[in-house]
Design a protein around this motif. Structure first.
Motif, PDB file in Angstrom:
ATOM      1  N   ILE A 331       0.847  -1.207   0.000  1.00 36.51           N
ATOM      2  CA  ILE A 331       0.000   0.000   0.000  1.00 36.51           C
ATOM      3  C   ILE A 331       0.880   1.253   0.000  1.00 36.51           C
ATOM      4  N   ALA A 332       1.958   1.220   0.787  1.00 35.45           N
ATOM      5  CA  ALA A 332       2.846   2.392   0.856  1.00 35.45           C
ATOM      6  C   ALA A 332       3.452   2.668  -0.521  1.00 35.45           C
ATOM      7  N   ARG A 333       3.871   1.612  -1.220  1.00 31.24           N
ATOM      8  CA  ARG A 333       4.439   1.821  -2.561  1.00 31.24           C
ATOM      9  C   ARG A 333       3.378   2.359  -3.522  1.00 31.24           C
ATOM     10  N   TRP A 334       2.180   1.758  -3.455  1.00 33.28           N
ATOM     11  CA  TRP A 334       1.112   2.206  -4.364  1.00 33.28           C
ATOM     12  C   TRP A 334       0.790   3.679  -4.127  1.00 33.28           C
ATOM     13  N   ARG A 335       0.818   4.099  -2.851  1.00 29.98           N
ATOM     14  CA  ARG A 335       0.465   5.500  -2.536  1.00 29.98           C
ATOM     15  C   ARG A 335       1.419   6.479  -3.207  1.00 29.98           C
ATOM     16  N   THR A 336       2.689   6.072  -3.357  1.00 29.84           N
ATOM     17  CA  THR A 336       3.663   6.993  -3.961  1.00 29.84           C
ATOM     18  C   THR A 336       3.320   7.270  -5.427  1.00 29.84           C
ATOM     19  N   LYS A 337       2.426   6.473  -5.978  1.00 28.90           N
ATOM     20  CA  LYS A 337       2.111   6.614  -7.409  1.00 28.90           C
ATOM     21  C   LYS A 337       0.918   7.532  -7.657  1.00 28.90           C
ATOM     22  N   PRO A 359      -0.206  -4.030  -8.921  1.00 29.93           N
ATOM     23  CA  PRO A 359      -1.539  -4.274  -9.477  1.00 29.93           C
ATOM     24  C   PRO A 359      -2.359  -3.001  -9.613  1.00 29.93           C
ATOM     25  N   TRP A 360      -3.114  -2.901 -10.690  1.00 31.43           N
ATOM     26  CA  TRP A 360      -3.975  -1.738 -10.971  1.00 31.43           C
ATOM     27  C   TRP A 360      -5.397  -2.199 -11.212  1.00 31.43           C
ATOM     28  N   LEU A 361      -6.340  -1.326 -10.863  1.00 32.00           N
ATOM     29  CA  LEU A 361      -7.741  -1.535 -11.242  1.00 32.00           C
ATOM     30  C   LEU A 361      -8.087  -0.477 -12.265  1.00 32.00           C
ATOM     31  N   VAL A 362      -8.459  -0.917 -13.455  1.00 33.74           N
ATOM     32  CA  VAL A 362      -8.680   0.015 -14.564  1.00 33.74           C
ATOM     33  C   VAL A 362     -10.100  -0.153 -15.106  1.00 33.74           C
ATOM     34  N   ASP A 363     -10.454   0.711 -16.052  1.00 35.49           N
ATOM     35  CA  ASP A 363     -11.758   0.678 -16.708  1.00 35.49           C
ATOM     36  C   ASP A 363     -12.010  -0.710 -17.322  1.00 35.49           C
ATOM     37  N   VAL A 372      -2.405   0.179 -21.568  1.00 36.79           N
ATOM     38  CA  VAL A 372      -3.157   1.420 -21.501  1.00 36.79           C
ATOM     39  C   VAL A 372      -2.456   2.412 -20.562  1.00 36.79           C
ATOM     40  N   ARG A 373      -2.354   3.688 -21.028  1.00 35.36           N
ATOM     41  CA  ARG A 373      -1.732   4.714 -20.182  1.00 35.36           C
ATOM     42  C   ARG A 373      -2.791   5.253 -19.221  1.00 35.36           C
ATOM     43  N   VAL A 374      -2.480   5.258 -17.942  1.00 31.28           N
ATOM     44  CA  VAL A 374      -3.454   5.674 -16.926  1.00 31.28           C
ATOM     45  C   VAL A 374      -2.778   6.555 -15.878  1.00 31.28           C
ATOM     46  N   ARG A 375      -3.623   7.289 -15.142  1.00 32.05           N
ATOM     47  CA  ARG A 375      -3.119   8.098 -14.021  1.00 32.05           C
ATOM     48  C   ARG A 375      -3.697   7.543 -12.729  1.00 32.05           C
ATOM     49  N   ALA A 376      -2.863   7.432 -11.703  1.00 32.44           N
ATOM     50  CA  ALA A 376      -3.328   6.889 -10.429  1.00 32.44           C
ATOM     51  C   ALA A 376      -4.142   7.932  -9.669  1.00 32.44           C
ATOM     52  N   ALA A 377      -5.385   7.561  -9.323  1.00 35.38           N
ATOM     53  CA  ALA A 377      -6.259   8.494  -8.593  1.00 35.38           C
ATOM     54  C   ALA A 377      -6.217   8.203  -7.094  1.00 35.38           C
ATOM     55  N   GLU A 381      -7.526  -1.624  -1.265  1.00 38.26           N
ATOM     56  CA  GLU A 381      -6.871  -2.785  -0.666  1.00 38.26           C
ATOM     57  C   GLU A 381      -6.285  -3.713  -1.740  1.00 38.26           C
ATOM     58  N   GLU A 382      -6.820  -3.609  -2.968  1.00 38.47           N
ATOM     59  CA  GLU A 382      -6.420  -4.560  -4.008  1.00 38.47           C
ATOM     60  C   GLU A 382      -5.466  -4.004  -5.033  1.00 38.47           C
ATOM     61  N   GLY A 383      -5.241  -2.710  -5.011  1.00 41.40           N
ATOM     62  CA  GLY A 383      -4.324  -2.162  -5.999  1.00 41.40           C
ATOM     63  C   GLY A 383      -4.526  -0.678  -6.194  1.00 41.40           C
ATOM     64  N   ILE A 384      -3.884  -0.162  -7.245  1.00 45.07           N
ATOM     65  CA  ILE A 384      -3.943   1.266  -7.541  1.00 45.07           C
ATOM     66  C   ILE A 384      -5.172   1.513  -8.414  1.00 45.07           C
ATOM     67  N   LEU A 385      -5.923   2.571  -8.072  1.00 46.51           N
ATOM     68  CA  LEU A 385      -7.141   2.877  -8.830  1.00 46.51           C
ATOM     69  C   LEU A 385      -6.827   3.897  -9.919  1.00 46.51           C
ATOM     70  N   ALA A 386      -7.135   3.529 -11.158  1.00 44.66           N
ATOM     71  CA  ALA A 386      -6.920   4.453 -12.268  1.00 44.66           C
ATOM     72  C   ALA A 386      -7.993   5.521 -12.267  1.00 44.66           C
ATOM     73  N   ALA A 387      -7.597   6.746 -12.661  1.00 41.22           N
ATOM     74  CA  ALA A 387      -8.573   7.865 -12.694  1.00 41.22           C
ATOM     75  C   ALA A 387      -9.641   7.597 -13.744  1.00 41.22           C
TER      76      ALA A 387
END
Ligand code: SF4
Length: 387
Positions: A331-337, A359-363, A372-377, A381-387
């Motif tokens: 989670i700490a690593r994901w937050r830096t993104k 891991p990312w959660l995308v559209d 796919v190019r995405v921005r982290a919003a 608990e499961e990964g980084i959420l794409a905007a």
């Protein structure tokens, strides 16, 4: 490696004109695991279940090669294939027989292709059954590996994972290849977008390998380096060939930008509470994120086969603590993104992995197999959420 072996059998059968079917098939192949007693028990259960609903069942893989009684007493339509991985697919396909039109090509249905470059292990860690079931280390010819990578890219795979039991032992002496050179050559495959290593022993994380990883644009900043224990006394008892200081020193050049993941055994015979605390501390100091925590399970034929003094509930509790620490580190690593862009390889609907294998959660509208190019919003608990 087990995935690679299973796919080799699948590919051979499909090439020979057979069709895959979810359930109602004539033939089943149960590719087995023996890394723990539980894995072996599950493998036997699957083989027994398949024997009730299929005309013929082939039991392949590590479990089939383990000496002992695990698969004895199964019905007569079960064939236990105790063979080296290189010989297994030809044996099964030969026994089943080719039918209809034989196809030249068969594509594996995964987004990433696992390409076997090496098999077996000539180390002898005291707990490990792999050298007994897979034999000593041997490597595929570099030409064959590079041709397979080109073929996989041609089939549409976006990512290739160089896969082996002890990858750092890779050598094609005749052609003058070691792992760093293979990484550079594989990375130069036209059209290959991502290249990763399945896992690497810390002793093989050399300057030459680090340079090859950094200087090959297709290589993603992720490395899986088994730790097993973060305590020198336990590492010695395990017969591992490094100290905690070596582990930390060799990963130091990577920890700022690479996502470092690992395996740890909890509840090894020599592990007391202090040793386990050292493991937690080492994982933190090394900057490890995702840690696969395995409860120690004595394996037949190994040096520690008859030692298992740590009670199951203690193993369970240490495993849970390690997993919780690993989750916090992820989670700490994901937050830096958050707020930053990344490129995600979508490997399931709505899910995928960024460049560093976070891991990312995308559209869900993005097709599986797309980059796919995405921005982290945000993170969940499961990964980084794409905007
Ligand atoms: S733990 Fe890894 S390095 Fe050690 S013997 Fe098993 S496969 Fe080889």
């Amino acid at each position: 490696m087990s995935h690679v072996d299973a796919h080799a059998v699948r590919e051979h059968l499909i090439r020979d004109g057979h069709t895959e079917s979810g359930g109602a098939a004539d033939v089943a192949v149960v590719n087995t695991c023996c890394v723990t007693q539980e894995a072996l028990a599950k493998s036997r259960k699957e083989a027994a279940r398949a024997a009730r609903t299929h005309r013929r069942v082939y039991v392949t893989g590590c479990g089939a090669n383990l000496a002992g009684e695990t698969f004895s007493g199964l019905p007569e339509n079960v064939v236990v294939v105790a063979k080296r991985s290189e010989e297994t697919s030809a044996f099964v396909a030969g026994d089943v027989g080719a039918i209809g039109c034989v196809r030249a090509e068969s594509r594996l249905d995964r987004v990433r292709a696992f390409v076997k470059v090496q098999d077996g292990c000539s180390f002898s860690c005291n707990f490990c059954v792999i050298p007994l079931v897979r034999g000593s280390s041997r490597s595929r010819e570099a030409g064959a590996v590079l041709a397979e990578i080109a073929r996989r890219v041609g089939q549409g795979h976006r990512e290739v994972v160089l896969t082996g039991i002890n990858l750092g032992c890779y050598r094609d002496r005749a052609a003058g290849y070691d792992l760093p050179r293979l990484v550079r050559a594989a990375g130069a495959t036209p059209g290959l977008e991502r290249l990763r290593l399945s896992s690497i022993e810390i002793n093989h994380v050399s300057d030459a390998l680090v340079s090859a990883l950094r200087e090959t644009p297709a290589v993603t900043p992720h490395l899986h380096v088994p730790l097993q224990s973060g305590d020198d006394r336990v590492l010695r008892a395990m017969g591992r060939r490094y100290t905690v200081a070596t582990y930390l020193r060799r990963l130091a050049p990577l920890r700022d930008d690479f996502n470092l993941t690992s395996d740890v055994i909890v509840g090894f015979p020599a592990e007391d509470e202090r040793a386990f605390a050292n493991t937690l501390r080492t994982a933190r100091e090394a900057g490890l994120t995702k840690i696969h925590a395995f409860p120690y399970s004595p394996r037949p034929g190994t040096v520690t086969a008859h030692e298992d003094p740590v009670p199951p509930d203690v193993k369970k509790e240490r495993g849970a603590r390690l997993r919780a620490a690993s989750h916090d580190a992820c989670i700490a690593r994901w937050r830096t993104k958050v707020g930053r862009d990344d490129v995600v390889l979508v490997d399931r609907p709505g899910r995928g992995y960024g460049a560093d294998y976070s891991p990312w959660l995308v559209d869900t509208a993005v097709a599986v197999g797309e980059l796919v190019r995405v921005r982290a919003a945000d993170v969940s608990e499961e990964g980084i959420l794409a905007a």
